[in-house]
Design an enzyme around this catalytic site. Structure first.
Site, mmCIF file in Angstrom:
data_model
loop_
_atom_site.group_PDB
_atom_site.id
_atom_site.type_symbol
_atom_site.label_atom_id
_atom_site.label_comp_id
_atom_site.label_asym_id
_atom_site.label_seq_id
_atom_site.Cartn_x
_atom_site.Cartn_y
_atom_site.Cartn_z
ATOM 1 N N ASN A 172 90.867 111.418 133.895
ATOM 2 C CA ASN A 172 89.493 111.890 134.023
ATOM 3 C C ASN A 172 89.347 113.077 134.963
ATOM 4 O O ASN A 172 90.142 113.270 135.881
ATOM 5 C CB ASN A 172 88.597 110.762 134.577
ATOM 6 C CG ASN A 172 88.419 109.619 133.610
ATOM 7 O OD1 ASN A 172 87.824 109.755 132.558
ATOM 8 N ND2 ASN A 172 88.958 108.452 133.977
ATOM 9 N N GLU A 255 90.425 98.195 135.400
ATOM 10 C CA GLU A 255 90.124 99.631 135.347
ATOM 11 C C GLU A 255 91.427 100.402 135.198
ATOM 12 O O GLU A 255 92.345 100.231 136.000
ATOM 13 C CB GLU A 255 89.390 100.069 136.622
ATOM 14 C CG GLU A 255 89.213 101.562 136.776
ATOM 15 C CD GLU A 255 88.501 102.190 135.594
ATOM 16 O OE1 GLU A 255 89.046 103.163 135.034
ATOM 17 O OE2 GLU A 255 87.407 101.712 135.222
ATOM 18 N N ASP A 280 95.086 98.810 131.140
ATOM 19 C CA ASP A 280 94.263 98.921 129.942
ATOM 20 C C ASP A 280 93.626 97.570 129.635
ATOM 21 O O ASP A 280 94.276 96.523 129.748
ATOM 22 C CB ASP A 280 95.130 99.375 128.754
ATOM 23 C CG ASP A 280 94.388 99.315 127.440
ATOM 24 O OD1 ASP A 280 93.597 100.230 127.171
ATOM 25 O OD2 ASP A 280 94.587 98.331 126.691
ATOM 26 N N GLY A 281 92.337 97.571 129.259
ATOM 27 C CA GLY A 281 91.607 96.321 129.060
ATOM 28 C C GLY A 281 92.206 95.421 128.007
ATOM 29 O O GLY A 281 92.338 94.205 128.201
ATOM 30 N N ASP A 306 82.901 97.722 128.950
ATOM 31 C CA ASP A 306 82.262 98.990 129.302
ATOM 32 C C ASP A 306 83.331 100.059 129.475
ATOM 33 O O ASP A 306 83.334 100.815 130.443
ATOM 34 C CB ASP A 306 81.441 98.827 130.593
ATOM 35 C CG ASP A 306 80.551 100.024 130.860
ATOM 36 O OD1 ASP A 306 80.313 100.808 129.931
ATOM 37 O OD2 ASP A 306 80.098 100.177 132.009
#
Length: 465
Positions: A172, A255, A280-281, A306
């Protein structure tokens, strides 16, 4: 050939200096000239203008080396093979070093300067070793020094001067800004709020508040302890809200971006008691299934999904296979809440695809629009009593603000009528669907300014801005 390398090196070194202005200029022109596929066209145009020329120059190096090094038909195959192998190794280095080493360590701008410097040094070594004079080499060194002076910063939002933090991670672009009432995290340059912390410790007025209905649906007033898992923790806004308003919750988070977790503790007062796993979720849920006895593995009362990567949902967390995995880790009366942060009111929008996919896994699906926002919250469960339990629970809530918010949720809840638009691991075009939604948002936002431009021209537009 070495002269072309110098030109490519300087072009690359200038990207951190002028690249952001070129991108801004292209976007400003296109936003007033096209009405569809803005992101695709803008990205294509920016890449063509910024990257094609230096890549074209560098693409001539290997053929030139073939010409200069092959002097016999007896060994030409061997020489060409060595050159192609070296070219492949260089491509691998150029792919992985920036992604996993230089960008996380020093940022995108300095990464450009590092690789430009390597190219420049190689070319200058040729001229020095051959004792040849080159105006290109001298000019190249001067321009490279100028680029290092003006292009070493990691700020893209050059028009903002009050940022608390600006930086990059593997995943990001990160921006933290604050005022007297709140602290905000954004992973987009021009718009979008990913996390917010209210300094007065009240409700945020955003989708996090709507998602607070999920613990009520899962029976938080009837249980001694409620386990909540958040996939896409961000800076922990939802975790902080749940911990603040409920005294019987155990909150865990996943996260993928460690830097965001670091920012959460530094600027957003995320409690150290909240366990956050950097992962990773989906892989995290799969790991839970593998690492424990299935019969005794932990089941969650609420799972909040989310997870967004900039403007889109990771495809592996949007498919029927993923939501089936979530269902397996929910208690029998557990509730999944999904934040859908795209404006999508059409029949073939990303929200409709996600809702249809979820409805194929869960028997009870309800949605609610977040007021004055593009977000929509979705609640899903296989427990048919989820809404009745919610209505009975929140009505006795002692906190007036929270109870008022839940009344808004209750008023806006709509049972979702499922269609057949199913996303799977094999086919989940979430990037295209997200870009379609973003195009619609951009179109709606700039229509006002387009009308001014048509009526008053560029002078009137500048006056309005």
């Amino acid at each position: 050939m070495y002269g072309r390398i110098i030109v490519a090196a300087i072009w690359i070194a200038l990207i951190p200096v002028v690249g952001k202005y070129i991108i801004l200029g292209i976007s400003a022109i296109l936003v007033f000239t096209i009405s569809t596929n803005f992101l695709v066209i803008a990205a294509f145009a920016a890449c063509m203008i910024i990257f094609v020329f230096p890549l074209f120059l560098l693409g001539t190096v290997t053929p030139s080396l073939v010409k200069y090094t092959v002097d016999s038909l007896d060994d030409n195959g061997k020489v060409v093979g060595y050159l192609n192998a070296s070219n492949t190794i260089g491509s691998i280095i150029g792919t992985f070093v920036p992604t996993f080493i230089s960008i996380p360590a020093v940022g995108t701008s300095i990464t450009f300067l590092i690789f430009a410097g390597i190219l420049l040094v190689l070319a200058i070594m040729y001229f020095v070793s051959g004792k040849k004079k080159s105006v290109k080499a001298v000019v190249g060194v001067i321009l490279f020094i100028i680029s290092c002076i003006f292009g070493h910063g990691d700020s893209f939002a050059f028009w903002q001067h009050n940022l608390t933090y600006e930086g990059e991670s593997i995943y990001n672009y990160l921006q933290v800004y604050e005022d007297d009432s709140k602290v905000v995290l954004s992973t987009n340059v021009l718009f979008g709020v990913q996390s917010v912390y209210r300094k007065e410790k009240t409700l945020t007025g955003m989708y996090y508040d709507y998602a607070m209905a999920a613990p009520y649906m899962a029976g938080i007033t009837e249980k001694k302890d409620v386990d909540i898992l958040i996939l896409g923790m961000g800076t922990g806004t939802y975790a902080t809200q749940c911990s603040r308003y409920f005294n019987n919750v155990n909150v865990e988070g996943v996260e993928i971006d460690q830097k965001i977790t670091d920012l959460a503790h530094k600027y957003f007062e995320l409690s150290e008691d909240v366990n956050v796993t950097t992962y990773d979720g989906r892989a995290y849920l799969q790991g839970l299934s593998r690492s424990k006895d299935v019969a005794n593995e932990k089941k969650y009362d609420v799972i909040m999904v989310d997870a967004y990567q900039d403007i889109t949902i990771p495809f592996q967390m949007s498919s029927v296979e993923f939501f089936s995995l979530v269902r397996e880790h929910l208690a029998e009366d557990g509730v999944m809440v999904v934040n859908m942060n795209m404006k999508s009111d059409g029949d073939d929008g990303i929200n409709e695809y996600l809702s249809d996919t979820i409805s194929s896994v869960f028997s009870n699906v309800y949605t609610v629009k977040v007021r004055n926002n593009t977000n929509r919250e979705l609640f899903a469960s296989n427990d048919s009593q989820m809404i009745e339990r919610f209505q009975k629970s929140y009505i006795i809530e002692e906190n007036d603000d929270l109870r008022g918010m839940m009344e808004k949720v209750d008023t806006g809840l709509v049972k979702y009528e499922a269609g057949d638009r199913i996303l799977t691991d094999d086919k989940a075009p979430v990037e295209l669907l997200s870009m379609k939604a973003i195009d619609a948002i951009i179109r709606d936002e700039v229509d006002y300014y387009k009308d001014i431009y048509k009526e008053k021209g560029i002078k009137g537009l500048l006056e309005e801005l």
